[in-house]
Motif scaffolding. Sequence first.
Motif, PDB file in Angstrom:
ATOM      1  N   ALA A  24       0.827  -1.201   0.000  1.00 27.88           N
ATOM      2  CA  ALA A  24       0.000   0.000   0.000  1.00 27.88           C
ATOM      3  C   ALA A  24       0.863   1.254   0.000  1.00 27.88           C
ATOM      4  N   SER A  25       0.338   2.284  -0.605  1.00 29.44           N
ATOM      5  CA  SER A  25       0.975   3.597  -0.567  1.00 29.44           C
ATOM      6  C   SER A  25      -0.118   4.650  -0.434  1.00 29.44           C
ATOM      7  N   GLY A  26       0.294   5.810  -0.014  1.00 30.03           N
ATOM      8  CA  GLY A  26      -0.657   6.902   0.113  1.00 30.03           C
ATOM      9  C   GLY A  26      -1.188   7.067   1.518  1.00 30.03           C
ATOM     10  N   ARG A  27      -1.261   5.990   2.231  1.00 26.86           N
ATOM     11  CA  ARG A  27      -1.788   6.043   3.585  1.00 26.86           C
ATOM     12  C   ARG A  27      -1.448   4.745   4.292  1.00 26.86           C
ATOM     13  N   THR A  28      -1.244   4.823   5.587  1.00 28.39           N
ATOM     14  CA  THR A  28      -0.982   3.609   6.338  1.00 28.39           C
ATOM     15  C   THR A  28      -2.243   2.739   6.402  1.00 28.39           C
ATOM     16  N   LEU A  29      -2.027   1.437   6.374  1.00 31.37           N
ATOM     17  CA  LEU A  29      -3.137   0.496   6.423  1.00 31.37           C
ATOM     18  C   LEU A  29      -3.582   0.174   7.840  1.00 31.37           C
ATOM     19  N   SER A  30      -2.891   0.710   8.818  1.00 36.13           N
ATOM     20  CA  SER A  30      -3.124   0.289  10.200  1.00 36.13           C
ATOM     21  C   SER A  30      -4.554   0.538  10.681  1.00 36.13           C
ATOM     22  N   SER A  31      -5.228   1.502  10.068  1.00 36.14           N
ATOM     23  CA  SER A  31      -6.582   1.806  10.522  1.00 36.14           C
ATOM     24  C   SER A  31      -7.650   1.055   9.746  1.00 36.14           C
ATOM     25  N   TYR A  32      -7.220   0.225   8.805  1.00 34.01           N
ATOM     26  CA  TYR A  32      -8.168  -0.473   7.945  1.00 34.01           C
ATOM     27  C   TYR A  32      -8.137  -1.973   8.161  1.00 34.01           C
ATOM     28  N   ALA A  33      -9.319  -2.555   8.141  1.00 34.31           N
ATOM     29  CA  ALA A  33      -9.387  -3.992   7.939  1.00 34.31           C
ATOM     30  C   ALA A  33      -9.012  -4.277   6.490  1.00 34.31           C
ATOM     31  N   MET A  34      -8.457  -5.444   6.245  1.00 33.03           N
ATOM     32  CA  MET A  34      -7.990  -5.799   4.909  1.00 33.03           C
ATOM     33  C   MET A  34      -8.634  -7.108   4.474  1.00 33.03           C
ATOM     34  N   GLY A  35      -8.882  -7.199   3.187  1.00 35.68           N
ATOM     35  CA  GLY A  35      -9.491  -8.423   2.672  1.00 35.68           C
ATOM     36  C   GLY A  35      -8.932  -8.807   1.325  1.00 35.68           C
ATOM     37  N   TRP A  36      -8.887 -10.093   1.073  1.00 34.23           N
ATOM     38  CA  TRP A  36      -8.558 -10.626  -0.251  1.00 34.23           C
ATOM     39  C   TRP A  36      -9.839 -11.203  -0.842  1.00 34.23           C
ATOM     40  N   PHE A  37     -10.191 -10.682  -1.999  1.00 35.01           N
ATOM     41  CA  PHE A  37     -11.320 -11.195  -2.755  1.00 35.01           C
ATOM     42  C   PHE A  37     -10.776 -11.920  -3.983  1.00 35.01           C
ATOM     43  N   ARG A  38     -11.617 -12.748  -4.566  1.00 30.05           N
ATOM     44  CA  ARG A  38     -11.254 -13.352  -5.847  1.00 30.05           C
ATOM     45  C   ARG A  38     -12.486 -13.407  -6.731  1.00 30.05           C
ATOM     46  N   GLN A  39     -12.227 -13.421  -8.017  1.00 28.99           N
ATOM     47  CA  GLN A  39     -13.313 -13.549  -8.984  1.00 28.99           C
ATOM     48  C   GLN A  39     -12.855 -14.402 -10.148  1.00 28.99           C
ATOM     49  N   ALA A  40     -13.574 -15.466 -10.367  1.00 33.15           N
ATOM     50  CA  ALA A  40     -13.315 -16.359 -11.488  1.00 33.15           C
ATOM     51  C   ALA A  40     -14.286 -16.020 -12.615  1.00 33.15           C
ATOM     52  N   PRO A  41     -13.936 -16.333 -13.846  1.00 35.11           N
ATOM     53  CA  PRO A  41     -14.823 -16.047 -14.975  1.00 35.11           C
ATOM     54  C   PRO A  41     -16.202 -16.652 -14.775  1.00 35.11           C
ATOM     55  N   GLY A  42     -17.223 -15.829 -14.938  1.00 38.98           N
ATOM     56  CA  GLY A  42     -18.586 -16.314 -14.814  1.00 38.98           C
ATOM     57  C   GLY A  42     -19.080 -16.493 -13.391  1.00 38.98           C
ATOM     58  N   LYS A  43     -18.247 -16.131 -12.429  1.00 37.63           N
ATOM     59  CA  LYS A  43     -18.637 -16.293 -11.023  1.00 37.63           C
ATOM     60  C   LYS A  43     -18.647 -14.946 -10.322  1.00 37.63           C
ATOM     61  N   GLU A  44     -19.356 -14.893  -9.207  1.00 40.08           N
ATOM     62  CA  GLU A  44     -19.405 -13.663  -8.432  1.00 40.08           C
ATOM     63  C   GLU A  44     -18.130 -13.493  -7.619  1.00 40.08           C
TER      64      GLU A  44
END
Length: 122
Positions: A24-44
């Motif tokens: 990350a750049s621009g701001r520290t992430l310390s105040s944010y929860a973080m998540g990894w999302f994924r998306q496969a073709p044709g799926k949500e």
Amino acid sequence: QVQLVESGGGLVQAGGSLRLSCAASGRTLSSYAMGWFRQAPGKERELVAAISQNGVSTYYADSVKGRFTISRDGAKNTVYLQMNSLKPEDTAVYYCNAGATYYTDISGYRYRGQGTQVTVSS
């Protein structure tokens, strides 16, 4: 504003491992929860892993529980997703997200990286 850049994706055989990084750049992430999302073709889009601001609490989708580990390094302003025992069904574009107040609040994630492709061959 927060800029997120993912790396570490690629092609791997089933059973292999990859580690995704989100810098990350621009701001520290310390105040944010973080998540990894994924998306496969044709799926949500799917939230696969999330971590609270202090790193103590984590969430994993049932499909990745026991195989993926999310972690964060405040000093490096970076979040990681260690993916082990990969399966062909893990093939997707993986996106790093930031900005949520609560780590499982999917609608709360305001910032997203450009994504990194993960392809698992059988």
